[in-house]
Structure formats: structure tokens, C-alpha cells
Design a protein around this motif. Structure first.
Motif, mmCIF file in Angstrom:
data_model
loop_
_atom_site.group_PDB
_atom_site.id
_atom_site.type_symbol
_atom_site.label_atom_id
_atom_site.label_comp_id
_atom_site.label_asym_id
_atom_site.label_seq_id
_atom_site.Cartn_x
_atom_site.Cartn_y
_atom_site.Cartn_z
ATOM 1 N N GLN A 63 -28.531 50.381 10.905
ATOM 2 C CA GLN A 63 -28.010 49.089 11.339
ATOM 3 C C GLN A 63 -27.568 48.267 10.148
ATOM 4 O OE1 GLN A 63 -31.262 47.517 13.596
ATOM 5 N NE2 GLN A 63 -30.880 48.828 15.359
ATOM 6 N N HIS A 64 -28.341 48.288 9.063
ATOM 7 C CA HIS A 64 -27.952 47.549 7.860
ATOM 8 C C HIS A 64 -26.649 48.082 7.286
ATOM 9 C CE1 HIS A 64 -31.029 44.592 7.123
ATOM 10 N NE2 HIS A 64 -31.974 45.478 7.371
ATOM 11 N N ALA A 65 -26.519 49.420 7.275
ATOM 12 C CA ALA A 65 -25.319 50.019 6.708
ATOM 13 C C ALA A 65 -24.091 49.642 7.517
ATOM 14 C CB ALA A 65 -25.479 51.536 6.661
ATOM 15 N N LEU A 85 -35.249 50.412 -4.404
ATOM 16 C CA LEU A 85 -34.333 51.042 -3.446
ATOM 17 C C LEU A 85 -34.757 50.762 -2.009
ATOM 18 C CD1 LEU A 85 -33.598 54.469 -5.165
ATOM 19 C CD2 LEU A 85 -32.019 52.561 -4.846
ATOM 20 N N VAL A 86 -36.059 50.797 -1.756
ATOM 21 C CA VAL A 86 -36.562 50.491 -0.415
ATOM 22 C C VAL A 86 -36.257 49.036 -0.065
ATOM 23 C CG1 VAL A 86 -38.595 50.417 1.061
ATOM 24 C CG2 VAL A 86 -38.385 52.206 -0.648
ATOM 25 N N ALA A 87 -36.449 48.139 -1.019
ATOM 26 C CA ALA A 87 -36.172 46.719 -0.796
ATOM 27 C C ALA A 87 -34.695 46.489 -0.497
ATOM 28 C CB ALA A 87 -36.600 45.899 -2.010
ATOM 29 N N LEU A 88 -33.836 47.231 -1.182
ATOM 30 C CA LEU A 88 -32.402 47.092 -0.945
ATOM 31 C C LEU A 88 -32.024 47.593 0.446
ATOM 32 C CD1 LEU A 88 -29.615 46.375 -2.182
ATOM 33 C CD2 LEU A 88 -29.458 48.754 -2.949
ATOM 34 N N GLN A 89 -32.560 48.731 0.836
ATOM 35 C CA GLN A 89 -32.225 49.322 2.119
ATOM 36 C C GLN A 89 -32.783 48.530 3.295
ATOM 37 O OE1 GLN A 89 -33.846 53.211 1.263
ATOM 38 N NE2 GLN A 89 -31.825 54.090 0.918
ATOM 39 N N THR A 90 -33.875 47.812 3.080
ATOM 40 C CA THR A 90 -34.475 47.028 4.159
ATOM 41 C C THR A 90 -34.045 45.567 4.141
ATOM 42 O OG1 THR A 90 -36.452 46.685 2.780
ATOM 43 C CG2 THR A 90 -36.498 48.521 4.340
ATOM 44 N N GLY A 91 -33.118 45.205 3.248
ATOM 45 C CA GLY A 91 -32.562 43.862 3.261
ATOM 46 C C GLY A 91 -33.372 42.809 2.548
ATOM 47 N N ARG A 143 -26.269 47.991 -0.912
ATOM 48 C CA ARG A 143 -26.541 48.779 0.282
ATOM 49 C C ARG A 143 -25.364 49.672 0.627
ATOM 50 N NH1 ARG A 143 -29.482 44.268 1.882
ATOM 51 N NH2 ARG A 143 -27.766 43.263 2.974
ATOM 52 N N LYS A 144 -25.660 50.809 1.192
ATOM 53 C CA LYS A 144 -24.636 51.772 1.564
ATOM 54 C C LYS A 144 -23.626 51.143 2.520
ATOM 55 C CE LYS A 144 -23.410 56.099 0.942
ATOM 56 N NZ LYS A 144 -23.151 56.617 -0.414
ATOM 57 N N GLY A 145 -22.352 51.313 2.223
ATOM 58 C CA GLY A 145 -21.303 50.771 3.067
ATOM 59 C C GLY A 145 -20.815 49.398 2.664
ATOM 60 N N SER A 146 -21.308 48.863 1.548
ATOM 61 C CA SER A 146 -20.912 47.518 1.097
ATOM 62 C C SER A 146 -19.618 47.590 0.283
ATOM 63 C CB SER A 146 -22.033 46.885 0.268
ATOM 64 O OG SER A 146 -23.242 46.850 0.968
ATOM 65 N N THR A 147 -18.592 48.165 0.872
ATOM 66 C CA THR A 147 -17.350 48.434 0.137
ATOM 67 C C THR A 147 -16.694 47.173 -0.397
ATOM 68 O OG1 THR A 147 -17.002 50.359 1.562
ATOM 69 C CG2 THR A 147 -15.116 49.596 0.255
ATOM 70 N N SER A 148 -16.536 46.160 0.456
ATOM 71 C CA SER A 148 -15.847 44.930 0.034
ATOM 72 C C SER A 148 -16.605 44.223 -1.080
ATOM 73 C CB SER A 148 -15.660 43.995 1.228
ATOM 74 O OG SER A 148 -16.913 43.654 1.801
ATOM 75 N N LEU A 149 -17.925 44.225 -0.996
ATOM 76 C CA LEU A 149 -18.747 43.571 -2.014
ATOM 77 C C LEU A 149 -18.686 44.339 -3.329
ATOM 78 C CD1 LEU A 149 -20.725 41.318 -2.716
ATOM 79 C CD2 LEU A 149 -22.572 42.704 -1.771
ATOM 80 N N MET A 160 -46.989 47.611 2.086
ATOM 81 C CA MET A 160 -45.592 47.991 1.962
ATOM 82 C C MET A 160 -44.916 48.092 3.321
ATOM 83 S SD MET A 160 -45.783 50.790 -1.145
ATOM 84 C CE MET A 160 -43.991 50.847 -1.324
ATOM 85 N N PHE A 161 -45.659 48.551 4.334
ATOM 86 C CA PHE A 161 -45.073 48.650 5.670
ATOM 87 C C PHE A 161 -44.768 47.276 6.251
ATOM 88 C CE2 PHE A 161 -45.434 48.764 10.307
ATOM 89 C CZ PHE A 161 -44.432 49.676 10.601
ATOM 90 N N VAL A 162 -45.702 46.342 6.081
ATOM 91 C CA VAL A 162 -45.471 44.987 6.604
ATOM 92 C C VAL A 162 -44.286 44.337 5.899
ATOM 93 C CG1 VAL A 162 -46.439 42.654 6.761
ATOM 94 C CG2 VAL A 162 -47.860 44.621 7.341
ATOM 95 N N TYR A 163 -44.216 44.510 4.573
ATOM 96 C CA TYR A 163 -43.153 43.850 3.813
ATOM 97 C C TYR A 163 -41.798 44.522 4.023
ATOM 98 C CZ TYR A 163 -40.748 41.668 -0.134
ATOM 99 O OH TYR A 163 -39.848 40.978 -0.917
ATOM 100 N N PHE A 164 -41.770 45.850 3.887
ATOM 101 C CA PHE A 164 -40.493 46.560 4.001
ATOM 102 C C PHE A 164 -40.178 46.978 5.437
ATOM 103 C CE2 PHE A 164 -41.745 47.665 -0.467
ATOM 104 C CZ PHE A 164 -40.775 46.892 -1.079
ATOM 105 N N GLY A 165 -41.192 47.512 6.142
ATOM 106 C CA GLY A 165 -40.952 47.999 7.503
ATOM 107 C C GLY A 165 -40.608 46.885 8.475
ATOM 108 N N LEU A 166 -41.463 45.863 8.535
ATOM 109 C CA LEU A 166 -41.172 44.735 9.415
ATOM 110 C C LEU A 166 -39.982 43.935 8.911
ATOM 111 C CD1 LEU A 166 -44.741 43.404 10.361
ATOM 112 C CD2 LEU A 166 -43.310 45.088 11.526
ATOM 113 N N GLY A 167 -39.666 44.092 7.617
ATOM 114 C CA GLY A 167 -38.508 43.407 7.052
ATOM 115 C C GLY A 167 -37.199 43.854 7.659
ATOM 116 N N LEU A 168 -37.227 44.994 8.370
ATOM 117 C CA LEU A 168 -36.023 45.429 9.080
ATOM 118 C C LEU A 168 -35.674 44.478 10.217
ATOM 119 C CD1 LEU A 168 -36.839 49.238 9.310
ATOM 120 C CD2 LEU A 168 -35.081 48.185 7.887
#
Length: 491
Positions: free
Chosen positions: A26-28, A97-103, A235-241, A347-355
Motif C-alpha cells: 500500500q505504501h509503494a 530500512l524497516v522504518a522507511l518501508q513502514t512510513g 520508499r519503493k515507487g517514489s519516482t517523482s521524489l 519493534m512490532f508496535v512501532y513498525f508493525g502498527l505504524g503501517l
């Protein structure tokens, strides 16, 4: 019952494994208008691991600690060209990398190499710096070690998640020792836990210049150009940025700003750090660490106690199918939480719920520790309730008290008295366990000690200070708890 419980755990694990990839997808997909989103938000969050001088490190400026270095200068220029404010978020390198992928962050500028494996998960800009690798050793071993081939049957350290760590594993016969922090590696080197530390040339030069007992030697690693270069990750797909930021990177390279301005500026901060390296000079950093440690501990004890009471009562529920289901769910929760490490839960609460919900690091840490503590407190309380003589309940019921009143006014007060030592031990444990949240960038005592170590290049002194501070905190807390325990015994 055991079979159903096993099915429940299998379902939970399957949901976790399914949700995380979906969130990343979804982020991508949402990153197609990445440039517009950043400009609309007005803030660009840069993730970095500030223990890598001169790329990024902590320095004391006007009495306050701040993150500086050539990567920070690049980040400021990127934010300026985008017309937004720069916000720097500190965390361990292997969490970036996890922080970047989870926003949690919008970009990574942390001396990261744009390797093919990383390109599968994130988008990189053009290279902004081309470097190489050295191995830092103790000066007393200068005659013994000449390059990577000299460490046969020895131990080489490197920061986990980096290309130099992979090089140590794949290109040497030495034993690889990975740590999350460069300052930890230097401490391990000086205490002879490792024989050398592989790092990028600028970082090696920075440590050697500020520590006369160290020296750098050539690594002679066989590395591709991508493994010795640094680029900005999105993040993957951030072409314009990425296309927009590439213009900034190209201009920085064309004007040679890294070598002409950014590295010299970082060098000045490195010299400033070594002017006064006494621990008293950093009392504000330690005071901040104590403040956050106490905030985390007190909040976690409060919410953990409430969660523990609810779980204990739920585990003792009997009767209709609804109560049975509640008891089953409470049992499953307690067993699952007690069966997984707290670090993983944080890590799950911070990164996982961060989705789904963008929780601050401090809030995430308090939630994770509270949920963990609640599971243990529930067992203390359940044991305390079972320790109260059944005659107490029968007497209360014979006086016309309801089940709720009996539990509230008769059973729980006696149970609390019985389990007070166990609850006190949980409180003391939480003071120390609060250090785990440093992995997500919460500025408690461990985090602050790493800042001081990065500032001063002194490995042992900050550790001694926080050992003393933790002892003072736990000793004081234990004396207060013992006072109330004596009062309850007297009553």
C-alpha cells in the motif's frame, strides 16, 4: 483445549506475516505522488544512525546535543530545494530500512550503500559520495596486522546490516562480530573483544584522528562501486521524489560540496567534541535519560497493572460460553506475550502498527512495555487471588456482598498484600527493561549514553555513569517499595 490454542497462535502468526507485506504494498502504491505528498506535508523526515562520523554523529552545540555531519548537510539541502522543513529521526542502522518501508521516515541518509539487494526494496538517488574501506586497529597491533588477510583466526567487527559486515564474513577467514553501533565496536576493539573494526575510510579517519591509541590500515576488500558509494534511499515507487532529489545530488557533486564544505564542517564538530570530554560536562544528557526512563517506567507500571488486573479476572472467569471465550483469549494473550521477546514486541508496535497508525517512538515504547508487563502482572495477581483463603469469599458472600464487591473490597486487597514483593520486583525490572526502547530512538539512559560515547569517543566512562544511575534508581525504588510493604504488614 491445547489444540485450539495452537490453532489460535497459528492464525495470529499468519495474520502478522500477511499484514506487513500488504502494508508495504500500500505504501509503494501510494508513493506515486510522493513529491506532492512531501510538499503538502511540509516536513521531510530523515532517518539516520548518528554514530558514523563524519557522515552523521552527535555533537554538543551551545550546550545542547544535536546530530551533525556531512549527511545532515545534504539532508538540509534536499529539504531546502523541496521547500520543506527537515526533521531528523535517530535510530539504529539496521532499523532504517524497516522504518522507511513502514512510513516512519521519508528518506534515509546514513552513508547507505545502494547495493543491488537493497534496490529491490527501496529506490536510491544518484551517488553523492564515493569512498572506500579501512580497518581500525589498536596502535599496539600495528606490526601484527597489515590488511584483511592478517586476521586469520582473529575477530573482525563491523556494524550489522552494512556492506563491510558482509565483506568480513565473505572475504576473510576471521570471525565476524556484528554490533549495531560504531561506538560499541570501538569499545570492543579497545577492550580487545575484537582485533579490528571494518568501516568506511572517512569514519576510520575520524576515529583515528580523535583517539591516539588507534590506527587505520587498508582493508583490501574486493568491493563493487555500489558497495563503496553512498546514496539517499526512498520508499519503493517514489519516482517523482527521487527525480527531484537527484537534481540536488547532481548539483552537490558538480560543485564538489562534500569535500569542499561538508566534510571540513564535520571535522570542526569532531574537534569540538574532544575539547571537554568529562562526564560532568554531559550531565544534561544523563538527566534527560533519567527523565525519559522514569516516564516510561511509571506509565508502563500504571497501565500494566490495569491490564494485569483485567487479564487476571478474565483468566478466572467461569460460566457461560462468553466467559469461557474471554478466559481462553486472556490465556492465549498471556502465553503469547510471555513467549516472545520484549524487543520484538517493541519493534512490532512501532513498525508493525505504524503501517496503520503513526505512533511516536515514546508512545510506542510505553504501549509495548505496558502490554508486556500486563501479562506478567496478570499471573502475579491470579496467584495472589488464589492465595486468599476461600473462607474470606464465603464470609463476604454471607454478609450479602456481591461477587464484584467481594473481589473489590475483600479479595483484591489481601491479594495485593501477598503479591507486593512480586509487583515491586516487576517495577524494578521495568526500570532496567526500559533501555530496550532505545532501539527505536527513545532518548532514555542507554540512548543518551550512546550519544555521550559518540561525542567524546570514550567507551567505558559513560557506561560506568549509567550503571551508577541505574543502581541509584533501582535502589531508591526498592527502599520505597519496602517501606510500603512494612506498612501493609503492620496493618
Amino acid at each position: 483445549m491445547k489444540k485450539r490454542f495452537g490453532w489460535f497462535l497459528a492464525i495470529i502468526v499468519a495474520l502478522i506475516m500477511t499484514v506487513v507485506p500488504l502494508g508495504q504494498t500500500q505504501h509503494a502504491q501510494a508513493a506515486d505522488n510522493s513529491l506532492e505528498q512531501i510538499q503538502k506535508k511540509g516536513v521531510l523526515v530523515m532517518g539516520t544512525s548518528p554514530d558514523y562520523p563524519p557522515y552523521e554523529f552527535q555533537a554538543t552545540v551551545n550546550g545542547k546535543s544535536k546530530i551533525v555531519g556531512m549527511d545532515v548537510q545534504i539532508g538540509k539541502q534536499v529539504a531546502k530545494d523541496l521547500g520543506v522543513k527537515l526533521k531528523i529521526k535517530s535510530m539504529s542502522f539496521d532499523s532504517l530500512l524497516v522504518a522507511l518501508q513502514t512510513g516512519k521516515i521519508d528518506m534515509i541518509i546514513s552513508g547507505m550503500n545502494p547495493t543491488p539487494s537493497r534496490r529491490k526494496n527501496v529506490d536510491f538517488t544518484h551517488v553523492y559520495y564515493q569512498g572506500g574501506y579501512d580497518i581500525v586497529i589498536n596502535k599496539t597491533d600495528k606490526a601484527k596486522y597489515k590488511n584483511k588477510n592478517s586476521f586469520k583466526n582473529g575477530t573482525l567487527g563491523a556494524q550489522t546490516g552494512t556492506t563491510q559486515y558482509n565483506a568480513v564474513k565473505n572475504q576473510t577467514t576471521a570471525k565476524a562480530k556484528g554490533m549495531t553501533s560504531q561506538s560499541d565496536l570501538i569499545l570492543a576493539l579497545q577492550s580487545h573483544k575484537v582485533d579490528g573494526v571494518a568501516m568506511e575510510k572517512p569514519s576510520a579517519e575520524a576515529y583515528v584522528a580523535n583517539n591516539k591509541s588507534l590506527v587505520a590500515i587498508p582493508s583490501d576488500f574486493n568491493m563493487s562501486s555500489s558497495a563503496t558509494s553512498s546514496a539517499i534511499a526512498f520508499r519503493k515507487g517514489s519516482t517523482s521524489l527521487v527525480n527531484k532529489v537527484n537534481k540536488t545530488v547532481d548539483r552537490i557533486k558538480k560543485r564538489n560540496l562534500v569535500k569542499k564544505q561538508y566534510l571540513p564542517a564535520a571535522g570542526k564538530y569532531l574537534k569540538t567534541n574532544t575539547v571537554n570530554t568529562s562526564m560532568g560536562h554531559y550531565w544534561k544528557a544523563f538527566a534527560t535519560g533519567i527523565e525519559y526512563t522514569l516516564i516510561i517506567t511509571v506509565c508502563s507500571v500504571f497501565f500494566g497493572f490495569i491490564i494485569g488486573i483485567l487479564l487476571a479476572l478474565a483468566r478466572m472467569a467461569k460460566g457461560n460460553p462468553l466467559k469461557t471465550a474471554i478466559r481462553w483469549l486472556a490465556t492465549a494473550y498471556v502465553e503469547f506475550i510471555r513467549g516472545t521477546p520484549m524487543m520484538v514486541q517493541v519493534m512490532f508496535v512501532y513498525f508493525g502498527l505504524g503501517l496503520f497508525v503513526n505512533l511516536p517512538a515514546l508512545t510506542s515504547g510505553i504501549i509495548a512495555i505496558s502490554l508486556n508487563s500486563g501479562a506478567y502482572v496478570a499471573e502475579y495477581i491470579r496467584g495472589g487471588i488464589n492465595s486468599v483463603d476461600v473462607g474470606q469469599t464465603e464470609a463476604a458472600r454471607s454478609l450479602g456482598m456481591s461477587n464484584g464487591e467481594t473481589m473489590r473490597y475483600v479479595v483484591l486487597p489481601q491479594a495485593l498484600k501477598n503479591i507486593w514483593p512480586s509487583l515491586g520486583n516487576e517495577f524494578i525490572t521495568l526500570i532496567k527493561d526500559s533501555s530496550i526502547v532505545s532501539i527505536i530512538g527513545v532518548t532514555e539512559l542507554i540512548y543518551q549514553s550512546n550519544i555521550v560515547r559518540s561525542d567524546t569517543y570514550r567507551g567505558v566512562a559513560p557506561i560506568v555513569v549509567i550503571m551508577v544511575l541505574y543502581f541509584i534508581l533501582t535502589f531508591t525504588a526498592s527502599r520505597i517499595l519496602n517501606y510500603f510493604e512494612r506498612r501493609m504488614q503492620h496493618d
